[in-house]
Design a protein around this motif. Structure first.
Motif, short mmCIF file in Angstrom:
data_model
loop_
_atom_site.label_atom_id
_atom_site.label_comp_id
_atom_site.label_asym_id
_atom_site.label_seq_id
_atom_site.Cartn_x
_atom_site.Cartn_y
_atom_site.Cartn_z
N ILE A 152 1.97 5.38 6.85
CA ILE A 152 1.55 6.35 5.77
C ILE A 152 1.66 8.01 6.25
N ASP A 157 3.36 6.94 -6.78
CA ASP A 157 2.43 7.80 -7.18
C ASP A 157 2.85 9.32 -6.77
N MET A 182 0.93 -1.07 0.06
CA MET A 182 0.04 0.24 0.03
C MET A 182 0.82 1.35 -0.08
N ARG A 204 2.50 1.66 -3.40
CA ARG A 204 1.66 2.54 -4.54
C ARG A 204 1.54 3.78 -4.08
N TYR A 205 1.42 4.11 -2.79
CA TYR A 205 1.41 5.51 -2.51
C TYR A 205 2.78 6.39 -2.82
N LYS A 256 4.03 12.43 -9.26
CA LYS A 256 3.35 13.83 -9.27
C LYS A 256 4.33 14.95 -8.87
N GLU A 281 -6.48 9.16 -2.17
CA GLU A 281 -5.46 8.50 -1.76
C GLU A 281 -5.63 7.25 -1.42
N VAL A 320 -4.89 5.20 -4.70
CA VAL A 320 -3.71 5.08 -5.20
C VAL A 320 -3.18 3.84 -4.30
N MET A 321 -3.44 3.70 -3.12
CA MET A 321 -2.83 2.82 -2.10
C MET A 321 -3.17 1.36 -2.40
N LEU A 322 -4.61 1.27 -2.86
CA LEU A 322 -5.20 0.21 -2.99
C LEU A 322 -5.32 -0.28 -4.74
N LYS A 343 3.57 10.89 4.07
CA LYS A 343 2.93 11.88 3.78
C LYS A 343 3.52 13.22 4.08
#
Ligand SMILES: Cc1ncc(COP(=O)(O)O)c(C=O)c1O
Lengths: 391, 159
Positions: free
Chosen positions: A371, A305, A298, A301-302, A309, B18, B21-23, A375
């Motif tokens: 997370i 991305d 998870m 992916r965060y 960005k 958010e 994206v995470m999933l 962030k």
């Protein structure tokens, strides 16, 4: 006064401190840093495993084990290889339990390398291979992998560096620092180059459990490769057990026999408490591994991305817990970028150059963080990029 | 769905973008999934986890065990619903075992809670007895570790 430069080993004196260490010292000197710099899990070791260690202590299991490790643990490791990569290694004479993957790397290199031998090291990579090769008098030869190949080793890159002196290839996938993996077809192409030679392979698979697309594949699985491969793995990353200092190696018994001597003379036996804990880790922690892998996935992916960005190109890594974004668009070197970032925004990331020359233009970002932590760090990196753009 | 629930449980303020994206899903899929969880009653609501003692250091949290005579028509439901009406009551649960209804009360100080128990709860006809337990300290609430003073022991930068 004694002149230490005269009395100490030249090899030791000339050995360079790790680039990670250097950056650690800088980060250490600044207060309230938020770090994306660590290479170890943020999870605590699953409670079951800790309990097993406590219980072994209560039972007074405090003596050396067999040199190669507790038989029961080696049997579990043997089963683990069978179930994860489908390979059969005999617990009797093809497995050694070591002090972390680190010791396994050390003794496997020493078992194979003689003075003058060339050792192919796939870069960017974890920092310890080249120094240990040098300790054996071997000559480290870098193979530089490229972002456009997702940092996979290609057969051409390999072929180009092979000479009559080439003794060994060190294959570090899933990779620290890039997060790259090698799929079965990639490994087959590498095996094709190696099969007709006498080149041995050390495959450092310490991140094997942290593979996010499909199942991890080992080069030992490819036809003809088992006899020339030493597989290294351990508990640090997959079971969140860095401090327990426990890893293992497996290979043909003709190789392991000699590595065991090095292990015996240098170490005697790996930490007993950790070994008892590790039995439980292998027997009953598949769910915990899955939970941690899902969580890392998870975050992965965060963070991928988020960097894309921000305009820092970042290929999607399929393994380990690192991303390796490209910072060339800022016009800075990796070192400059990391130093400015840590001084102006108090965010620590590691320059790609700490992992080999070809890491120039990249930074290593670990996502072994919550997370919320990620962030906050991403927000600060965003501010940093804005500021340098406006300057 | 499970990972979506898990994420929302620990942080309901993550945006659909958010979460998507995470999933590895689209925002639309996430919005649909959440809608479905809400419609199916899996998600009952969203609330902040409050540590009342930070706002008012005299405030207490109490768990009250009630033994109750069931009513002929409604069993325990009617009484449980009646108790649920009070603002100071945070949760009401029917229990198996040594007592019948568990009531969690929050917000007031010890006197407020004592008065509430003696004057409101004990006064209900069907309530046979009450046992009030004051919480001394919370370590974990709604799956969140409270006020964790644990620091990251890992080196700032490591292999
Ligand atoms: C690629 C790689 N191999 C081996 C190790 C050594 O791990 P350990 O000695 O804790 O098993 C690390 C640690 O960071 C690593 O990243």
């Amino acid at each position: 006064m004694i002149d230490y430069n005269k009395v100490l080993s030249k090899t030791a004196i000339e050995m360079k401190p790790s680039g990670i260490r250097k950056f650690f010292d800088i980060a250490q000197s600044i207060d309230d840093i938020i770090s994306l710099g660590v290479g170890e899990p943020d999870f605590k070791t699953p409670w079951k495993i800790r309990e097993a260690a406590i219980s072994s202590l209560k039972l007074g299991r405090t003596v050396y084990t067999a040199n190669a490790g507790l038989m029961e643990l080696r049997e579990e490791i043997s089963k683990y290889f069978k179930r994860t990569i489908g390979m059969t290694y005999s617990p009797v004479d093809e497995i050694v339990v070591t002090v972390g993957g680190s010791e396994a790397i050390d003794i496997s290199i020493r078992t194979i390398v003689e003075p003058g031998d060339e050792v192919l090291i796939v870069e960017p990579c974890f920092v310890c291979y080249a120094p240990i090769v040098s300790l054996s008098g071997g000559i480290p030869v870098s193979i530089e992998t490229k972002a456009e190949n997702e940092f996979r080793l290609t057969p051409d890159e390999l072929r180009e560096k092979i000479t009559d002196k080439t003794k060994l290839l060190i294959l570090p996938y899933p990779n620290n620092p890039t997060g790259a993996i090698m799929e079965k077809s990639d490994l087959e192409a590498i095996a094709e180059v190696l099969r007709e030679t006498d080149i041995m392979v050390i495959s450092d698979e310490i991140y094997s459990e942290l593979t996010y697309s499909g199942k991890h594949c080992s080069i030992a699985q490819i036809d003809g490769m088992r006899e020339r491969t030493v597989v290294i793995n351990g508990f640090s990353k997959s079971f969140a057990m860095t401090g327990w200092r426990l890893g293992f190696m497996a290979g043909p018994k003709e190789v392991i026999k000699h590595s065991l001597k090095l292990h015996q003379y240098a170490i005697m036996s790996s930490p007993t408490t950790s070994q008892y804990a590790a039995i439980v880790a292998l027997q009953s922690c598949e769910k915990d591994i899955q939970m941690m892998r899902d969580e890392y996935n998870m975050r992965r992916r965060y963070i991928v991305d988020a960097f894309n960005k921000l305009g820092l190109d970042c290929f999607t890594p399929q393994g380990a817990f690192y991303v390796f974004p490209c910072i060339k668009s800022t016009g800075m070197t990796s070192d400059e970028f990391c130093e400015k970032l840590v001084y102006s925004k108090k965010v620590a990331v590691v320059p790609g150059t700490a992992f080999g020359k070809c890491g120039e233009g990249f930074i290593r970002v670990s996502y072994a963080y919550s997370i919320n932590h990620l962030k906050e760090a991403v927000k600060r990196i965003g501010e940093f990029l804005e500021e340098i753009k406006n300057n | 769905m499970d990972s979506l629930i898990k994420l929302l449980k620990t942080n309901a303020r993550l945006t659909d973008a958010e979460l998507a994206v995470m999933l590895g899903k689209t925002e639309k899929e996430i919005a649909d999934d959440i809608k479905k969880l809400e419609n199916d009653g899996v998600i009952q609501g969203y609330s902040a986890i409050i540590d009342e003692s930070v706002i008012d250091s005299n405030s207490v949290y109490a768990l009250i065990e009630l033994k109750v005579t069931p009513q002929s028509q409604s069993g325990f439901d009617e009484i449980a619903k009646e108790i649920s009406q009070y603002d100071e009551v945070e949760s009401v649960r029917l229990m198996s075992g040594g007592y019948d209804i568990s009531v969690a009360v929050t917000g007031g100080n010890i006197r407020d809670v004592s008065q509430f128990v003696s004057q409101k709860l004990a006064a209900i006809d069907a309530v046979q007895s009450t046992a009030t337990h004051f919480v001394l300290k919370s370590y974990k609430n709604n799956g969140i570790i409270i006020n964790s003073s644990e620091t990251d022991e890992r080196g700032l930068v490591s292999p």
